[in-house]
Enzyme design. Structure first.
Site, mmCIF file in Angstrom:
data_model
loop_
_atom_site.group_PDB
_atom_site.id
_atom_site.type_symbol
_atom_site.label_atom_id
_atom_site.label_comp_id
_atom_site.label_asym_id
_atom_site.label_seq_id
_atom_site.Cartn_x
_atom_site.Cartn_y
_atom_site.Cartn_z
ATOM 1 N N LYS A 1 0.870 -1.032 -0.181
ATOM 2 C CA LYS A 1 0.075 -0.033 -0.056
ATOM 3 C C LYS A 1 0.939 1.348 0.126
ATOM 4 O O LYS A 1 0.617 2.176 -0.493
ATOM 5 C CB LYS A 1 -1.013 -0.010 1.140
ATOM 6 C CG LYS A 1 -1.924 -1.046 0.937
ATOM 7 C CD LYS A 1 -3.183 -1.019 1.929
ATOM 8 C CE LYS A 1 -4.285 -2.246 1.587
ATOM 9 N NZ LYS A 1 -3.740 -3.668 1.837
HETATM 10 C C1 PLP Z 1 -4.291 -4.755 0.964
HETATM 11 C C2 PLP Z 1 -3.570 -6.072 0.933
HETATM 12 C C3 PLP Z 1 -3.732 -6.820 -0.122
HETATM 13 C C4 PLP Z 1 -5.144 -6.974 -0.888
HETATM 14 O O1 PLP Z 1 -5.113 -5.860 -1.792
HETATM 15 P P1 PLP Z 1 -6.260 -5.154 -2.566
HETATM 16 O O2 PLP Z 1 -5.851 -4.037 -3.316
HETATM 17 O O3 PLP Z 1 -7.213 -4.685 -1.412
HETATM 18 O O4 PLP Z 1 -6.939 -6.249 -3.359
HETATM 19 C C5 PLP Z 1 -3.092 -7.970 -0.209
HETATM 20 N N1 PLP Z 1 -1.897 -8.114 0.659
HETATM 21 C C6 PLP Z 1 -1.530 -7.336 1.474
HETATM 22 C C7 PLP Z 1 -0.368 -7.371 2.308
HETATM 23 C C8 PLP Z 1 -2.327 -5.944 1.734
HETATM 24 O O5 PLP Z 1 -1.802 -5.017 2.622
#
Ligand code: PLP
Length: 482
Positions: free
Chosen positions: A122
Site C-alpha cells: 500500500k
Molecule cells: C491490502 C493488501 C492486499 C489486498 O490488496 P487489494 O488491493 O485490497 O486487493 C494484499 N496483501 C497485502 C499485504 C495488503 O496489505
C-alpha cells in the site's frame, strides 16, 4: 483526461476534481473516459528509472497537473530512501526489484512491492497520494481531515504517507488491542502532530460503522472537511498501474525477451484494488496474459471467477485468517471491472450494483459464456487456506532461500496453478514476512530477521487515544482537533 462514474454521473471532471472525493455522488466509482494505449511507448520506456516511468504513466491520467509539478511529485515520492527495506540482494534504487526465482522450462518471478516504510504494497500508492494531496490542497487553498478505519496495513500506510503534511490531519480508528503488536507499534509510535490514532473499544466492524456514519452525515463532513483514502480512490489505482509496467519491462530485460512477449501476474487480492490496476494496464495494451486473483479462505472472488456468482459475505461469514489484509466480505473495486465487462454500460452497471446493495448478489452466469468473457480480460482465480500458506512458505524457503509473507504465499499458490511453459509468471509480493512473525514461526520454526529500524518498535512510546464505541464521542474528538 476526463472522468465519470461507473453508474453514469458525468460532469466532465478532471483528475484533480475527483481525487479528494471517495465515491462519485451517485455511489459509483470514477473511471477515465478512455484508456490511453501504451504499446508503442514500451520500447522508449525500457531504461527509465521508477520515478521517470511513474511520471510517464501518470501524466496520461493526471493531465491537469502541470508537467513539471507532476514530475516533481514523482521524483519526491519514488526515492531509494523511502523504499529502502530491500532484501540484501536487491537494490533500493529499483523501488520494485524483480527477482527470478525459477527459470527452467517454467519461469517464476517475484516483484517486491513492500520495501516502503510500512513494509506492505500500500506504500506504493499511498506515498504518492500524500505528496499529491499536499500539492492539490496547496493549490486549492484547502485543508483535509482524513478519517479512516483500519485493521492493519491501510491505516499505517496512510499515516506514514500523510505525516508532516501541513494541509492534512489523519484520524485513524482501529479496534483496541486487536491488531498485531507490530502493526499497533507501527501506527502508535508516530508522534507527528497531525496524526491521531483512535483505538475503539470494539471490533474492526465497529470502526468501519463509525466511519460510514460520519461519511453519511453530509453537514458534519463538510464543516470538518472530512475525506478518506480508502482503496476505491482513483489516484491509488492509477499509481499502482506503474509497477505493472515496471515489472513487465524488468521481466523482459532480465529474461532476455522482447517487448510484446506476454507475462502473467499473480495478485494476492482483497478489495480488488491491486489487481484492478493490472486489469487497466492490460486494457492499455501492456502484454499481460493472465491476471490471477488469489484469495484466502474469504474466497468471494474465487467463487465469482469460477461460477459467475458474485456473492458478498456477511460480516459473520468473513473469517479472520493468517493473510488478514485479504479478509474481505466484498471487493470494493470490483465494480470497476464489472463496468468494463459491461462494455462501459453505465445504466447496466448502476442497475446491477444498486441491486447488489440490497441482495449482496450479482449473477454473471445467466450469460452462458461468462467464463470466456472473464477469460477475454485474462481473469482467473485461486483460493488458499492456512495449511497451503504454511506449506508454500516452507517450500519457497527451501527452494529459493527466500522468506515470503502469508499474503505473498497466497500469490504463489495461484501462480503455481496457472504457470505454463511459455509465459513468465510474476507474483506480486505485497508484504514482508517481518510483519507476520507468528505465521513464519509456525511455518519455519524461527522468526525472520527484522531490519534494524524495526528492532525495538513494540517498546517505543505510544501516541493513541482510547474511545468507547460511540459515534458522538468520536465526532466530539474530531471536532476538538480539526
Ligand atoms: C491490502 C493488501 C492486499 C489486498 O490488496 P487489494 O488491493 O485490497 O486487493 C494484499 N496483501 C497485502 C499485504 C495488503 O496489505
Amino acid at each position: 483526461m476526463k472522468y465519470y462514474s461507473t453508474r453514469g454521473f458525468d460532469k466532465n471532471e478532471s483528475f484533480t476534481d475527483i481525487i479528494l472525493e471517495g465515491l462519485a455522488p451517485d455511489g459509483g466509482l470514477y473511471m477515465p473516459k478512455t484508456y490511453p494505449n501504451i504499446i508503442n511507448k514500451l520500447n522508449l520506456w525500457q531504461d527509465l528509472t521508477y520515478n521517470e516511468l511513474a511520471f510517464e504513466v501518470l501524466q496520461l491520467f493526471c493531465d491537469d497537473i502541470p508537467t513539471q509539478d507532476l514530475k516533481d511529485i514523482c521524483d519526491r515520492t519514488y526515492t531509494a530512501n523511502t523504499y529502502k527495506y530491500t532484501r540484501s540482494n536487491e537494490a533500493a534504487h529499483e523501488i520494485t526489484p524483480l527477482t527470478i526465482l525459477e527459470h527452467s522450462n517454467k519461469t517464476l518471478c517475484l516483484l517486491a512491492l513492500s520495501n516502503g516504510p510500512t513494509l506492505a504494497f500500500k506504500d506504493m500508492a499511498m506515498q504518492f497520494l500524500g505528496n499529491l494531496f499536499d500539492y492539490v490542497l496547496d493549490k486549492k487553498q484547502q485543508k483535509l481531515n482524513i478519517l479512516g478505519a483500519t485493521s492493519g496495513d491501510t491505516g499505517s500506510a496512510a499515516e506514514y504517507a500523510m505525516r508532516n503534511k501541513d494541509n492534512i490531519k489523519v484520524f485513524m480508528l482501529s479496534p483496541h488491542n486487536k491488531m498485531s503488536p507490530f502493526q499497533q507499534a507501527q501506527m502508535f509510535s508516530l508522534m507527528d502532530k497531525n496524526i491521531f490514532n483512535i483505538a475503539i473499544e470494539g471490533f474492526f466492524d465497529n470502526c468501519q460503522d463509525i466511519v460510514k456514519a460520519v461519511s453519511n452525515d453530509r453537514e458534519f463532513k463538510t464543516i470538518n472537511q472530512i475525506g478518506t483514502v480508502n482503496s476505491i480512490n482513483w489516484a491509488r489505482i492509477v499509481a499502482q498501474i506503474v509497477y505493472y509496467v515496471k515489472g513487465y519491462l524488468n521481466a523482459i530485460k532480465q529474461l532476455n525477451l522482447k517487448i510484446g512477449d506476454k507475462v502473467s501476474f499473480s495478485v494476492p487480492s482483497g478489495n480488488f484494488g491491486n489487481i484492478c490496476a493490472g486489469h487497466i494496464a492490460k486494457q492499455m495494451g501492456l502484454p499481460i496474459d493472465k491476471l490471477i486473483a488469489c484469495t484466502n479462505e474469504n474466497d468471494v472472488l474465487d467463487i465469482t471467477f469460477k461460477t459467475g456468482k458474485y456473492i458478498a459475505r456477511s460480516e459473520k461469514q468473513t473469517e479472520q485468517t493468517s493473510s488478514p489484509s485479504m479478509d474481505i466480505s466484498k471487493a470494493s473495486n470490483f465494480e470497476r471491472f464489472v463496468f468494463d465487462y459491461n462494455k462501459q454500460n453505465t445504466a447496466k452497471t448502476k442497475q446491477q450494483f444498486e441491486e447488489f446493495s440490497k441482495t449482496n448478489y450479482i449473477d454473471f452466469s445467466i450469460n452462458q459464456d461468462y467464463i470466456e468473457n472473464f477469460d477475454k480480460f485474462g481473469f482467473v482465480s485461486s483460493k488458499s487456506t492456512h495449511a497451503h500458506r504454511l506449506d508454500i512458505i516452507r517450500d519457497v524457503y527451501k527452494r529459493y532461500n527466500i522468506i515470503i509473507d502469508p499474503h505473498t504465499a497466497d500469490g504463489v499458490k495461484g501462480a503455481r496453478e496457472y504457470m505454463n511453459d511459455n509465459i513468465p509468471m510474476i507474483v506480486l509480493e505485497t508484504a514482508q514476512a517481518s510483519k507476520f512473525e507468528s505465521v513464519i514461526q509456525s511455518a519455519l520454526g524461527f522468526i525472520p530477521q527484522r531490519h534494524s529500524d524495526f528492532m525495538e518498535i513494540e517498546n517505543k512510546a505510544k501516541n493513541l487515544t482510547v474511545l468507547d464505541n460511540d459515534l458522538d464521542k468520536v465526532k466530539g474528538f474530531i471536532q476538538k482537533y480539526v
